[in-house]
Design an enzyme around this catalytic site. Structure first.
Site, PDB file in Angstrom:
ATOM      1  N   HIS A 287       0.787  -1.066   0.081  1.00 37.80           N
ATOM      2  CA  HIS A 287      -0.010  -0.018  -0.043  1.00 37.80           C
ATOM      3  C   HIS A 287       1.010   1.264  -0.058  1.00 37.80           C
ATOM      4  O   HIS A 287       0.675   2.086   0.790  1.00 37.80           O
ATOM      5  CB  HIS A 287      -0.819  -0.046   1.177  1.00 37.80           C
ATOM      6  CG  HIS A 287      -2.084  -1.007   1.135  1.00 37.80           C
ATOM      7  ND1 HIS A 287      -3.151  -0.617   0.448  1.00 37.80           N
ATOM      8  CD2 HIS A 287      -2.173  -2.357   1.726  1.00 37.80           C
ATOM      9  CE1 HIS A 287      -4.145  -1.764   0.537  1.00 37.80           C
ATOM     10  NE2 HIS A 287      -3.494  -2.637   1.225  1.00 37.80           N
ATOM     11  N   ASP A 350      -1.072  -4.743   6.140  1.00 34.12           N
ATOM     12  CA  ASP A 350      -1.959  -5.536   5.381  1.00 34.12           C
ATOM     13  C   ASP A 350      -1.683  -5.925   3.960  1.00 34.12           C
ATOM     14  O   ASP A 350      -0.849  -4.776   3.300  1.00 34.12           O
ATOM     15  CB  ASP A 350      -3.255  -5.043   5.469  1.00 34.12           C
ATOM     16  CG  ASP A 350      -3.385  -3.762   4.770  1.00 34.12           C
ATOM     17  OD1 ASP A 350      -2.345  -3.013   5.099  1.00 34.12           O
ATOM     18  OD2 ASP A 350      -4.400  -3.379   4.311  1.00 34.12           O
ATOM     19  N   GLU A 351      -2.056  -6.802   3.416  1.00 31.10           N
ATOM     20  CA  GLU A 351      -2.126  -6.979   1.846  1.00 31.10           C
ATOM     21  C   GLU A 351      -0.668  -6.816   1.140  1.00 31.10           C
ATOM     22  O   GLU A 351      -0.775  -6.135  -0.090  1.00 31.10           O
ATOM     23  CB  GLU A 351      -3.222  -6.297   1.176  1.00 31.10           C
ATOM     24  CG  GLU A 351      -4.599  -6.672   1.628  1.00 31.10           C
ATOM     25  CD  GLU A 351      -5.844  -5.670   0.932  1.00 31.10           C
ATOM     26  OE1 GLU A 351      -6.842  -6.372   0.730  1.00 31.10           O
ATOM     27  OE2 GLU A 351      -5.684  -4.530   1.216  1.00 31.10           O
ATOM     28  N   ALA A 352       0.341  -7.300   1.763  1.00 38.55           N
ATOM     29  CA  ALA A 352       1.564  -7.078   1.113  1.00 38.55           C
ATOM     30  C   ALA A 352       1.849  -8.118   0.113  1.00 38.55           C
ATOM     31  O   ALA A 352       2.826  -8.905   0.292  1.00 38.55           O
ATOM     32  CB  ALA A 352       2.530  -7.220   2.262  1.00 38.55           C
ATOM     33  N   HIS A 353       1.092  -8.176  -0.892  1.00 36.75           N
ATOM     34  CA  HIS A 353       1.084  -9.288  -1.876  1.00 36.75           C
ATOM     35  C   HIS A 353       2.330  -9.265  -2.846  1.00 36.75           C
ATOM     36  O   HIS A 353       2.789 -10.155  -3.472  1.00 36.75           O
ATOM     37  CB  HIS A 353      -0.310  -9.450  -2.762  1.00 36.75           C
ATOM     38  CG  HIS A 353      -1.238  -9.475  -1.782  1.00 36.75           C
ATOM     39  ND1 HIS A 353      -1.510 -10.388  -0.608  1.00 36.75           N
ATOM     40  CD2 HIS A 353      -2.589  -8.811  -2.173  1.00 36.75           C
ATOM     41  CE1 HIS A 353      -2.802  -9.976  -0.015  1.00 36.75           C
ATOM     42  NE2 HIS A 353      -3.278  -9.427  -0.976  1.00 36.75           N
TER      43      HIS A 353
END
Ligand code: ACM
Length: 545
Positions: A287, A350-353
């Site tokens: 993000h 979060d969401e550290a894809h």
């Protein structure tokens, strides 16, 4: 042009209801006395709110309510009495500011005499935030051990007066408070609301107004999501392009914006005056497109990507293998910590894809100690439980009822190892989820979250293998991919936010949808008087207008 849809899925209610209420009051058609304790499950719409609000018709539901005796009536002769403490005086001034415009009364504040409305600090059983309210023909006394308790007691007093008390022009009254005693103390220490000012930017005045609305429901944490792919919203002197470039746009390509340090301090000051603590979040290592676009050296390939104005997630990452990443993180944490008097600093996670697992662990192992170095406690989204949460860290769970067991088990394990837990299940507490398929604003990836779904769950038994005693509290995030106007924030937050506030404050024994919806319905006229553009959900028996 922004692709956002702005039409409402219901017509905003008009001020006709206010007129009806005034008529009821003026003709003296007022209910008296009896206070239902459990509330009633009645499919029919509730009658018009009476001029005398039962002592238990308050959100969040008070812990103990004992109706007794006659009401107190606020009159032109009413004084607000304090006992010399400067914080109590500030709370008295706040109360007077609420009551004076609509009553038209002077309501002088004094440290002399008896009767009227008295705010009193005294040792007692109510802890850091609890209070006692006693009401009878001679006056109303709010007693608390700490100023925060007095402030919360004042919110209860406010809700016991007719909703028209919120108007900014003189209304008819009468201004009566039912007789009896309330004793109240919160179930959880953390009762939060998050506002995403990154996807769309909201100025200081909008945030201050949101804070005022949170305070009415005894919310005590404002979590500001200050950075994301679409915008960096807080000034960092040592990295100025974060805001000059990274803050220059928003979802849909609009103008963006950012808070100067003075702006942020003003938000913190205003929040403190409403007994809320600001919890700033800088989301890392994912993000981060706005930061990556501002400084090429933060990218592993030294190439800055373009600014991003869409709503995808998971495509950006700080470069965990570069030392400059940690210089950056330290500067940001240091400057943000210096601006923030509160205990907490949220580092996202979060969401550290686009970050490998090893890099994620490395990043968190290096950044969490920086938070401690500058005197703050780490808060992070629950993916931090896949690394090693720092001692005392708070993990914010945003999974769902359907989220798989391994992820829930990791969170339970982190909690067993000492992490605190904030519950923000996306399919219950995310205020940006649509109410129904027809809701024109919001998203639906987690669920359609109607008013009952937001309220009807228990934080105490939500996660398997996490005991009720390990829960730090609840929080209602409001993400803003589809929201760009203050009225749109209101429309999504009301009426769901008070339900999350109640889950955070009220004892589990008070939890009952049928009773809650009656109390919620009674808030409608108050919101009308405050000019809140709420969603008049058909599940709630709003007063007929
Ligand atoms: C989140 O919704 N990505 C915390």
């Amino acid at each position: 042009m922004s692709p956002l849809l702005r039409r409402r899925d219901t017509t905003p209610r008009t001020s006709r209801l206010l007129g009806a209420l005034l008529l009821v009051a003026a003709t003296g058609a007022l209910a008296t006395g009896a206070v239902p304790t459990g509330g009633t499950a009645d499919a029919a719409p509730a009658p018009r709110p009476p001029g005398l609000t039962p002592l238990d018709r308050v959100i969040p539901a008070p812990a103990v309510v004992r109706p007794a005796g006659g009401p107190y009536t606020v009159t032109p002769g009413t004084h607000i009495r304090v006992d010399g403490d400067p914080e109590t005086l500030r709370i008295a001034e706040y109360l007077a500011d609420v009551l004076r415009p609509s009553t038209g009364f002077r309501l002088p504040i004094t440290d002399r005499g008896y009767g009227g409305i008295r705010l009193r600090l005294a040792d007692g059983p109510h802890g850091a935030e609890g209070y006692r309210l006693d009401s009878g023909p001679d006056g109303v006394v709010v007693t608390a051990g700490k100023p925060a308790g007095l402030f919360h007691g004042v919110q209860t007093l406010r809700q016991l007066l007719p909703g028209t008390v919120e108007a900014d022009t003189v209304q008819l009254g009468p201004w009566r408070v039912a007789g009896g005693t309330i004793e109240d103390t919160p179930r959880y220490a953390w009762r939060g609301a998050m506002l995403d000012v990154s996807r769309h930017f909201f100025g200081v005045d909008t945030v201050k107004e949101y804070i005022d609305r949170l305070a009415l429901y005894k919310i005590n944490k404002l979590h500001l999501h200050l950075s994301d792919d679409q915008g960096w919203r807080i000034a960092v002197d040592s990295w100025p392009r974060l805001t000059s470039h990274g803050g220059s746009t928003a979802v849909g390509g609009g103008a963006g914006g950012f808070y100067t340090k003075a702006d942020y301090r003003e938000i913190v000051r205003h929040a403190a005056s409403r007994h809320l603590e600001v919890v700033p979040e800088v989301d890392m290592p994912g993000h981060t497109n706005a930061a990556l676009a501002s400084y090429p050296e933060l990218n592993c390939d030294d190439v800055a990507p373009p600014l991003y104005t869409g709503i995808k997630v998971g495509f950006s990452s700080l470069c965990a293998g570069k030392d400059v990443t940690y210089d950056f993180a330290e500067d940001v944490v240091r400057e943000l910590a210096a601006l923030t008097p509160g205990r907490y600093l949220h580092i996202g996670g979060d969401e550290a894809h686009s970050t490998s697992h090893d890099d994620y662990v490395t990043f968190m192992d290096r950044v969490q100690p920086l938070v401690a170095k500058y005197g703050k406690t780490v808060v992070a989204w629950h993916q931090l439980s896949g690394a090693t949460p720092a001692k005392g860290a708070l993990i914010q769970y945003w999974g769902m009822d359907r989220t798989g067991d391994p992820e829930k088990a990791r969170v339970a394990e982190a909690v067993k190892n000492g992490a605190g837990l904030i519950l923000s299940p996306a399919d219950r507490t995310y205020l940006d989820m649509k109410y129904t398929e027809d809701t024109r604003l919001g998203l639906s990836w987690a669920a359609l979250v109607d008013v009952r779904r937001a309220y009807d769950w228990d934080p105490g038994d939500y996660l398997p293998d996490v005991p009720a005693s390990a829960v730090t509290g609840v929080e209602a995030p409001l993400w803003t991919e589809t929201l760009s106007e203050p009225g749109e924030l209101e429309y999504m937050a009301f009426p769901r936010l008070p339900g999350i506030a109640e889950l955070g404050w009220s004892p589990a024994a008070t939890h009952d949808w049928d009773a809650y919806k009656v109390r919620l319905a009674a808030q409608g006229p108050r919101w009308e008087a405050m000019g809140i553009d709420y969603h008049a959900a058909p599940q709630v028996p709003w007063p007929r207008d």
